[in-house]
Motif scaffolding. Sequence first.
Motif, PDB file in Angstrom:
ATOM      1  N   ASP A 161       1.125  -1.069   0.508  1.00 36.08           N
ATOM      2  CA  ASP A 161       0.221  -0.018  -0.081  1.00 36.08           C
ATOM      3  C   ASP A 161       0.727   1.749  -0.446  1.00 36.08           C
ATOM      4  O   ASP A 161       2.204   0.876   0.195  1.00 36.08           O
ATOM      5  N   TRP A 162       0.115   2.185  -0.447  1.00 31.70           N
ATOM      6  CA  TRP A 162       1.110   3.814  -0.755  1.00 31.70           C
ATOM      7  C   TRP A 162       1.825   4.001   0.516  1.00 31.70           C
ATOM      8  O   TRP A 162       2.947   4.665   0.651  1.00 31.70           O
ATOM      9  N   ASP A 163       0.845   3.872   1.685  1.00 33.77           N
ATOM     10  CA  ASP A 163       1.656   3.831   3.391  1.00 33.77           C
ATOM     11  C   ASP A 163       3.244   3.464   3.368  1.00 33.77           C
ATOM     12  O   ASP A 163       4.013   3.659   3.808  1.00 33.77           O
ATOM     13  N   GLY A 164       2.980   2.180   3.056  1.00 36.59           N
ATOM     14  CA  GLY A 164       4.057   1.179   3.723  1.00 36.59           C
ATOM     15  C   GLY A 164       5.181   1.094   2.883  1.00 36.59           C
ATOM     16  O   GLY A 164       6.226   0.633   3.317  1.00 36.59           O
ATOM     17  N   PHE A 165       4.469   1.451   1.454  1.00 36.30           N
ATOM     18  CA  PHE A 165       6.444   1.668   0.679  1.00 36.30           C
ATOM     19  C   PHE A 165       7.037   3.120   1.070  1.00 36.30           C
ATOM     20  O   PHE A 165       8.036   2.727   0.882  1.00 36.30           O
ATOM     21  N   ALA A 166       5.701   4.195   1.475  1.00 40.23           N
ATOM     22  CA  ALA A 166       6.635   4.787   1.157  1.00 40.23           C
ATOM     23  C   ALA A 166       7.442   4.627   3.246  1.00 40.23           C
ATOM     24  O   ALA A 166       8.901   5.155   2.768  1.00 40.23           O
ATOM     25  N   GLU A 167       7.417   4.577   4.230  1.00 36.05           N
ATOM     26  CA  GLU A 167       7.951   4.476   5.484  1.00 36.05           C
ATOM     27  C   GLU A 167       8.719   3.273   4.930  1.00 36.05           C
ATOM     28  O   GLU A 167      10.263   3.674   5.820  1.00 36.05           O
ATOM     29  N   PHE A 168       8.641   1.846   3.705  1.00 36.35           N
ATOM     30  CA  PHE A 168       9.762   1.414   3.724  1.00 36.35           C
ATOM     31  C   PHE A 168      11.211   1.967   2.451  1.00 36.35           C
ATOM     32  O   PHE A 168      12.439   2.096   3.158  1.00 36.35           O
ATOM     33  N   ALA A 169      10.413   2.808   1.790  1.00 33.02           N
ATOM     34  CA  ALA A 169      11.816   3.876   1.479  1.00 33.02           C
ATOM     35  C   ALA A 169      11.780   4.284   1.742  1.00 33.02           C
ATOM     36  O   ALA A 169      13.544   4.503   1.542  1.00 33.02           O
ATOM     37  N   LYS A 170      11.688   5.505   3.392  1.00 35.65           N
ATOM     38  CA  LYS A 170      12.436   5.856   3.953  1.00 35.65           C
ATOM     39  C   LYS A 170      13.469   5.161   4.725  1.00 35.65           C
ATOM     40  O   LYS A 170      14.632   5.397   5.488  1.00 35.65           O
ATOM     41  N   GLU A 171      13.069   4.230   5.043  1.00 40.14           N
ATOM     42  CA  GLU A 171      14.021   3.116   6.074  1.00 40.14           C
ATOM     43  C   GLU A 171      15.340   2.934   5.036  1.00 40.14           C
ATOM     44  O   GLU A 171      16.336   2.300   5.636  1.00 40.14           O
ATOM     45  N   TYR A 172      15.302   2.450   3.917  1.00 37.12           N
ATOM     46  CA  TYR A 172      15.659   1.557   2.982  1.00 37.12           C
ATOM     47  C   TYR A 172      17.081   3.086   2.774  1.00 37.12           C
ATOM     48  O   TYR A 172      18.374   2.314   2.530  1.00 37.12           O
ATOM     49  N   SER A 173      16.910   3.589   2.303  1.00 35.46           N
ATOM     50  CA  SER A 173      17.394   5.111   2.341  1.00 35.46           C
ATOM     51  C   SER A 173      18.324   5.894   3.320  1.00 35.46           C
ATOM     52  O   SER A 173      19.427   5.915   3.044  1.00 35.46           O
ATOM     53  N   ALA A 174      17.819   5.186   4.065  1.00 35.59           N
ATOM     54  CA  ALA A 174      18.262   5.641   5.865  1.00 35.59           C
ATOM     55  C   ALA A 174      19.568   4.729   5.548  1.00 35.59           C
ATOM     56  O   ALA A 174      20.680   5.129   6.348  1.00 35.59           O
TER      57      ALA A 174
END
Length: 424
Positions: A161-174
């Motif tokens: 879902d969009w919120d889940g992808f956004a949360e993952f993207a932030k964690e991955y990039s960090a």
Amino acid sequence: MMGAGAVAGAGALAACGGVAGGGASNSALRYAFWGNNVRQTNYQKAFDLMAEQNEELALTVEFAEYSAFQERMTTQMAAGNVADIFWIPSAQVMTYYANGLYRPLDQVESLDLSDYSESDLQDFLLDGGHNTMPFGIFVPVIRYNATFVQEDGVDWPDSWDWDGFAEFAKEYSAEHQDRWAVAYAADADLPFEGWLRQHGEQLWSEDGRIGYTQEGLESWFAWWEDLRGAGATPSIGEQDGVGASWEDVGDRCLAWFSNSNHIVDDATMFPEHEFALSHLPVDPSAPAGHQFLYFPRQAIYSGSSDENAERAGEVFNFTTGDVEMLKIVGLTMGAPVNPRVAQEYAEFASPTETAMLEIVTEDREADRSPRFEAPPGSSTWRTVMTRVLEEITLGSSSIPDAAASMIAEIEQGIDRAASGEESS
């Protein structure tokens, strides 16, 4: 004429020429399309094969880069001198229709539609009529680097879902300082349309207007700004503009929002990486039927002779119904629209082509609500969107102001076209 635009200069015509398949040029059908030199070469080879099978189907090829193609079409429309067969730029589908360029295909007896179901044929209709013929299918996707997924031990789910992808993207990039989770792609038109449909809106309405609200547009902009602000995407400078450069950052981003067909060419740029596709994230409240298909279309010119129209129908049979054609030109213009040809091509498709075929098939089999084409006067909407995104990312405009400005400018173009004024 509605939506005619400015007259093209001679430079736009310079890419025309050549007879595909031999034969006398004065009896050849004119075939107009766009692309790069590789596409031109591959299509020339395919048309040579077609002419070997039927020498009456030799084509005079009129080829140009995408923008020059549209300028040439404007000139030819004004002169009543359009090619017998022509590809239709997505933003011009209804503009060309309003100008009467399409011959109804139910008048072309040579056109073989026996491979298509009734639901397929319903998908092809414009304004209730079968007057264009799709020759490919695109769907919006996330393209991801499967090599990175394996190297980084990422658990890439079957769906987001969009919120889940956004949360993952932030964690991955960090956690990965040398990579980003996703390229900034707020300008990606098919993913944007997918977002709108999942939120109960449309890109265009049935009556030829903007089909989304300012709030819907703002929500899309805000989702991307949240990712960009968190460092989950490259900066606009790092990716060389609002429209990310695949050459510059394609091997440093885990994921990319794009069209399904783009994997075919883009994967070849980084052969040391394996790429795969997944569907867009899905909003938990998305209505049934939010999936959609985008069709690149071709048409037979309404001003062509009856004899040429019948020969053009046979060309359509080759370009959409003969797997040998696609063996030469590949799938850069999407999955085959003919379901039989799609099955035949799957037997020798490359891994990236297989990924595209599978994801398109899944969306093709889904129940889908209607989708409407861009109305006359809206042809520059992508340019407008890019400009307001530049203003947002530079900090010179707020999201609400940018969204309001974009809608107002697009509506102005549609109004001018509807009133009969020349549109841009």
